[in-house]
Design a protein around this motif. Structure first.
Motif, PDB file in Angstrom:
ATOM      1  N   LEU A  50      45.326  27.071  40.967  1.00 16.55           N
ATOM      2  CA  LEU A  50      44.190  27.851  40.468  1.00 16.55           C
ATOM      3  C   LEU A  50      43.304  27.066  39.497  1.00 16.55           C
ATOM      4  O   LEU A  50      42.275  27.589  39.048  1.00 16.55           O
ATOM      5  CB  LEU A  50      44.692  29.119  39.765  1.00 16.55           C
ATOM      6  N   GLU A  51      43.681  25.837  39.198  1.00 13.14           N
ATOM      7  CA  GLU A  51      42.906  25.062  38.220  1.00 13.14           C
ATOM      8  C   GLU A  51      41.461  24.873  38.683  1.00 13.14           C
ATOM      9  O   GLU A  51      41.207  24.510  39.828  1.00 13.14           O
ATOM     10  CB  GLU A  51      43.576  23.705  37.996  1.00 13.14           C
ATOM     11  N   GLY A  52      40.534  25.172  37.782  1.00 14.12           N
ATOM     12  CA  GLY A  52      39.113  25.015  38.087  1.00 14.12           C
ATOM     13  C   GLY A  52      38.525  26.129  38.920  1.00 14.12           C
ATOM     14  O   GLY A  52      37.387  26.021  39.388  1.00 14.12           O
ATOM     15  N   LYS A  53      39.271  27.233  39.097  1.00 17.04           N
ATOM     16  CA  LYS A  53      38.791  28.312  39.962  1.00 17.04           C
ATOM     17  C   LYS A  53      38.633  29.661  39.253  1.00 17.04           C
ATOM     18  O   LYS A  53      38.128  30.612  39.840  1.00 17.04           O
ATOM     19  CB  LYS A  53      39.738  28.499  41.153  1.00 17.04           C
ATOM     20  N   ILE A  54      39.067  29.767  37.996  1.00 13.48           N
ATOM     21  CA  ILE A  54      39.045  31.062  37.303  1.00 13.48           C
ATOM     22  C   ILE A  54      38.235  30.954  36.026  1.00 13.48           C
ATOM     23  O   ILE A  54      38.499  30.100  35.167  1.00 13.48           O
ATOM     24  CB  ILE A  54      40.469  31.536  36.959  1.00 13.48           C
ATOM     25  N   ARG A  55      37.267  31.848  35.870  1.00 12.43           N
ATOM     26  CA  ARG A  55      36.473  31.894  34.638  1.00 12.43           C
ATOM     27  C   ARG A  55      37.313  32.494  33.512  1.00 12.43           C
ATOM     28  O   ARG A  55      38.012  33.483  33.698  1.00 12.43           O
ATOM     29  CB  ARG A  55      35.220  32.749  34.829  1.00 12.43           C
ATOM     30  N   PRO A  56      37.239  31.951  32.312  1.00 17.20           N
ATOM     31  CA  PRO A  56      38.077  32.439  31.211  1.00 17.20           C
ATOM     32  C   PRO A  56      37.498  33.615  30.446  1.00 17.20           C
ATOM     33  O   PRO A  56      38.068  34.044  29.458  1.00 17.20           O
ATOM     34  CB  PRO A  56      38.156  31.203  30.300  1.00 17.20           C
ATOM     35  N   ASP A  57      36.357  34.161  30.883  1.00 17.49           N
ATOM     36  CA  ASP A  57      35.668  35.170  30.065  1.00 17.49           C
ATOM     37  C   ASP A  57      35.754  36.575  30.664  1.00 17.49           C
ATOM     38  O   ASP A  57      34.781  37.314  30.705  1.00 17.49           O
ATOM     39  CB  ASP A  57      34.209  34.774  29.870  1.00 17.49           C
ATOM     40  N   SER A  58      36.897  36.966  31.121  1.00 20.17           N
ATOM     41  CA  SER A  58      37.051  38.308  31.682  1.00 20.17           C
ATOM     42  C   SER A  58      37.147  39.344  30.572  1.00 20.17           C
ATOM     43  O   SER A  58      37.707  39.094  29.510  1.00 20.17           O
ATOM     44  CB  SER A  58      38.305  38.379  32.551  1.00 20.17           C
ATOM     45  N   SER A  59      36.629  40.545  30.839  1.00 22.81           N
ATOM     46  CA  SER A  59      36.763  41.638  29.880  1.00 22.81           C
ATOM     47  C   SER A  59      38.187  42.182  29.868  1.00 22.81           C
ATOM     48  O   SER A  59      38.574  42.907  28.963  1.00 22.81           O
ATOM     49  CB  SER A  59      35.781  42.764  30.228  1.00 22.81           C
ATOM     50  N   ARG A  60      38.961  41.823  30.906  1.00 24.61           N
ATOM     51  CA  ARG A  60      40.373  42.219  30.958  1.00 24.61           C
ATOM     52  C   ARG A  60      41.207  40.956  31.198  1.00 24.61           C
ATOM     53  O   ARG A  60      41.548  40.606  32.314  1.00 24.61           O
ATOM     54  CB  ARG A  60      40.616  43.244  32.076  1.00 24.61           C
ATOM     55  N   PRO A  61      41.541  40.233  30.133  1.00 23.76           N
ATOM     56  CA  PRO A  61      42.229  38.943  30.279  1.00 23.76           C
ATOM     57  C   PRO A  61      43.568  39.039  30.989  1.00 23.76           C
ATOM     58  O   PRO A  61      44.026  38.053  31.573  1.00 23.76           O
ATOM     59  CB  PRO A  61      42.395  38.461  28.827  1.00 23.76           C
ATOM     60  N   GLU A  62      44.219  40.216  30.962  1.00 21.34           N
ATOM     61  CA  GLU A  62      45.508  40.343  31.639  1.00 21.34           C
ATOM     62  C   GLU A  62      45.378  40.155  33.152  1.00 21.34           C
ATOM     63  O   GLU A  62      46.340  39.806  33.848  1.00 21.34           O
ATOM     64  CB  GLU A  62      46.149  41.705  31.341  1.00 21.34           C
ATOM     65  N   LEU A  63      44.151  40.375  33.671  1.00 26.05           N
ATOM     66  CA  LEU A  63      43.937  40.215  35.104  1.00 26.05           C
ATOM     67  C   LEU A  63      43.758  38.746  35.504  1.00 26.05           C
ATOM     68  O   LEU A  63      43.644  38.436  36.684  1.00 26.05           O
ATOM     69  CB  LEU A  63      42.713  41.023  35.549  1.00 26.05           C
ATOM     70  N   LEU A  64      43.732  37.854  34.507  1.00 31.18           N
ATOM     71  CA  LEU A  64      43.595  36.436  34.802  1.00 31.18           C
ATOM     72  C   LEU A  64      44.947  35.745  34.947  1.00 31.18           C
ATOM     73  O   LEU A  64      45.008  34.536  35.150  1.00 31.18           O
ATOM     74  CB  LEU A  64      42.794  35.742  33.696  1.00 31.18           C
ATOM     75  N   GLN A  65      46.038  36.505  34.830  1.00 28.28           N
ATOM     76  CA  GLN A  65      47.356  35.912  34.985  1.00 28.28           C
ATOM     77  C   GLN A  65      47.511  35.318  36.389  1.00 28.28           C
ATOM     78  O   GLN A  65      47.041  35.893  37.369  1.00 28.28           O
ATOM     79  CB  GLN A  65      48.434  36.971  34.736  1.00 28.28           C
ATOM     80  N   PRO A  66      48.148  34.170  36.522  1.00 30.93           N
ATOM     81  CA  PRO A  66      48.233  33.492  37.823  1.00 30.93           C
ATOM     82  C   PRO A  66      48.761  34.355  38.954  1.00 30.93           C
ATOM     83  O   PRO A  66      48.264  34.276  40.083  1.00 30.93           O
ATOM     84  CB  PRO A  66      49.179  32.316  37.529  1.00 30.93           C
ATOM     85  N   LEU A  67      49.753  35.188  38.670  1.00 31.16           N
ATOM     86  CA  LEU A  67      50.357  35.977  39.746  1.00 31.16           C
ATOM     87  C   LEU A  67      49.395  37.010  40.332  1.00 31.16           C
ATOM     88  O   LEU A  67      49.624  37.524  41.426  1.00 31.16           O
ATOM     89  CB  LEU A  67      51.624  36.677  39.244  1.00 31.16           C
ATOM     90  N   ASN A  68      48.304  37.296  39.620  1.00 34.02           N
ATOM     91  CA  ASN A  68      47.318  38.222  40.167  1.00 34.02           C
ATOM     92  C   ASN A  68      46.626  37.660  41.395  1.00 34.02           C
ATOM     93  O   ASN A  68      45.988  38.399  42.150  1.00 34.02           O
ATOM     94  CB  ASN A  68      46.276  38.557  39.086  1.00 34.02           C
ATOM     95  N   PHE A  69      46.761  36.345  41.610  1.00 31.60           N
ATOM     96  CA  PHE A  69      46.094  35.694  42.740  1.00 31.60           C
ATOM     97  C   PHE A  69      47.063  35.315  43.861  1.00 31.60           C
ATOM     98  O   PHE A  69      46.672  34.662  44.818  1.00 31.60           O
ATOM     99  CB  PHE A  69      45.349  34.452  42.247  1.00 31.60           C
ATOM    100  N   VAL A  70      48.295  35.754  43.751  1.00 31.32           N
ATOM    101  CA  VAL A  70      49.280  35.477  44.802  1.00 31.32           C
ATOM    102  C   VAL A  70      48.795  35.987  46.148  1.00 31.32           C
ATOM    103  O   VAL A  70      48.994  35.347  47.189  1.00 31.32           O
ATOM    104  CB  VAL A  70      50.642  36.097  44.433  1.00 31.32           C
ATOM    105  N   ARG A  71      48.129  37.142  46.155  1.00 30.80           N
ATOM    106  CA  ARG A  71      47.677  37.740  47.422  1.00 30.80           C
ATOM    107  C   ARG A  71      46.709  36.827  48.180  1.00 30.80           C
ATOM    108  O   ARG A  71      46.550  36.958  49.383  1.00 30.80           O
ATOM    109  CB  ARG A  71      47.035  39.101  47.139  1.00 30.80           C
ATOM    110  N   PHE A  72      46.074  35.903  47.486  1.00 27.07           N
ATOM    111  CA  PHE A  72      45.163  34.958  48.149  1.00 27.07           C
ATOM    112  C   PHE A  72      45.913  33.955  49.022  1.00 27.07           C
ATOM    113  O   PHE A  72      45.352  33.396  49.953  1.00 27.07           O
ATOM    114  CB  PHE A  72      44.366  34.166  47.110  1.00 27.07           C
ATOM    115  N   TYR A  73      47.183  33.732  48.686  1.00 33.81           N
ATOM    116  CA  TYR A  73      47.930  32.623  49.281  1.00 33.81           C
ATOM    117  C   TYR A  73      49.125  33.071  50.127  1.00 33.81           C
ATOM    118  O   TYR A  73      50.070  32.298  50.329  1.00 33.81           O
ATOM    119  CB  TYR A  73      48.409  31.681  48.163  1.00 33.81           C
TER     120      TYR A  73
END
Length: 364
Positions: free
Chosen positions: A133-156
């Motif tokens: 996920l490096e270089g693919k996620i913006r760090p400025d979410s209004s809900r930082p808990e949704l930026l956890q890596p496992l939230n993107f497991v469904r992509f892979y």
């Protein structure tokens, strides 16, 4: 007279030389075999994740197996175990749970399963490598808990689960009240890689959405002030869908290169900040809304009753909850914390932590 010629025995040094050659050949074969094994293991460990449990199964067993992928984050393992318990307890189907975690949680996941009532389930632990996920996620979410890596497991999914044609993916904050076989039997239209539940498909869910001020259209996830979004030609009033419950066709997913498309829209967001900060925040839902627009099948509405975690005051009727097949506490107000709603339904499936680390908040 018959003359018999006797064969002369070979000298000792000749025997020794022959034995040395045989040993050298055997050693070479052993080295080649070990190299082959290490190569295969290296291939399996490459990419965003690999299975911590390398158990091969005969193809005939896989035909009757329902694969369910669910993540297990460090601070939310209790949610994962409750979800697994509810699925396993409400079906006679042959379920294989793929429990996905980061490296530092794998041993705790195994301990929780093997030292609790879940010890009878079939499961494999899959490690997710967050470096993908490096270089693919913006760090400025209004809900930082949704930026956890496992939230993107469904992509892979196809890179994590290799053996199955059809896969169920579930968020960890769900409880299943129906037979998971029914969800697995969801029909995917020809050419569709996934099925989701639309946010406009159930009047009761829309009532809750209005009560807590939720958007149920693309306007709530994409920034229509940006030219890139306008050029998509998607109406902002198009009904959105929730990717927290998904039935996916792995063959279509790979053929359409869905993972690559999703990564492309993650990178575009890094460059152009395309997603609305109100809900999307550059997290998993927004790229999926773009990639799957007009190209997904539909899950039965009762198989994804959501928004239970958006407000501690917004409640569904008891009759409606009894009819629901799957309940989803998406939002900040999780049922293992206070305050929350309908927490009793969740707690009935809770599996106590053998290590005593994960504890419920009972200040209700």
């Amino acid at each position: 007279m018959v003359i018999v010629k006797m064969c002369q025995p070979l000298p000792t040094w000749t025997y020794m030389a022959l034995l040395r050659k045989i040993n050298q050949v055997l050693l070479l074969l052993l080295i080649l075999t070990l190299c082959g094994i290490l190569y295969k293991k290296g291939r399996k460990g490459a990419g965003p994740g690999h299975q911590a449990d390398e158990v091969s199964e005969p193809p005939e067993d896989l035909e009757d197996e329902i694969p369910v992928v669910i993540c297990a984050a460090a601070g939310r393992l209790g949610a994962t175990m409750a979800a697994i318990n509810s699925i396993y307890s409400n079906t006679d189907a042959n379920i294989m749970f793929y429990v996905v975690g980061l490296r530092n949680t794998l041993s705790r996941i195994r301990k929780w399963i093997e030292h609790s009532k879940l010890r009878e389930i079939n499961f494999k632990i899959v490690e997710f490598n967050p470096t993908v996920l490096e270089g693919k996620i913006r760090p400025d979410s209004s809900r930082p808990e949704l930026l956890q890596p496992l939230n993107f497991v469904r992509f892979y999914l196809p890179l994590l689960i290799h053996q199955h044609e059809k896969v169920i993916y579930l968020d960890d904050d769900v409880i299943v009240q129906g037979d998971i076989q029914e969800l697995y039997d969801t029909t995917l239209a020809l050419g569709h890689a996934a099925a989701f539940s639309d946010d406009c498909d159930l009047p009761a869910a829309q009532d809750v959405s209005r009560l807590v001020g939720l958007q149920n259209t693309y306007m709530g996830y994409l920034d229509y002030r940006k030219k890139t979004i306008k050029d998509l030609g998607i109406s902002p009033s198009t009904c959105s869908f929730s990717p927290g419950v998904m039935v996916a066709n792995m063959t279509e997913w790979k053929q359409q290169r869905i993972t690559r498309q999703l990564e492309k829209w993650m990178q575009r967001n890094m460059e152009e900040n395309l997603y609305s900060s109100s809900l999307g925040g550059g997290v998993a839902t927004s790229p999926m809304l773009i990639v799957f627009h007009g190209r997904h099948s539909t899950i039965s509405p009762l198989w994804h009753i959501r928004h239970l975690g958006w407000s501690p005051d917004a409640r569904y009727s008891e009759h409606f909850l009894q009819e629901a097949k799957l309940l989803h506490w998406d939002g900040r107000h999780k049922p293992w914390r206070f305050p929350s709603v309908h927490a009793d339904l969740w707690e009935s499936w809770f599996v106590p932590d053998p290590a005593g680390i994960f504890r419920l908040s009972h200040n209700r």
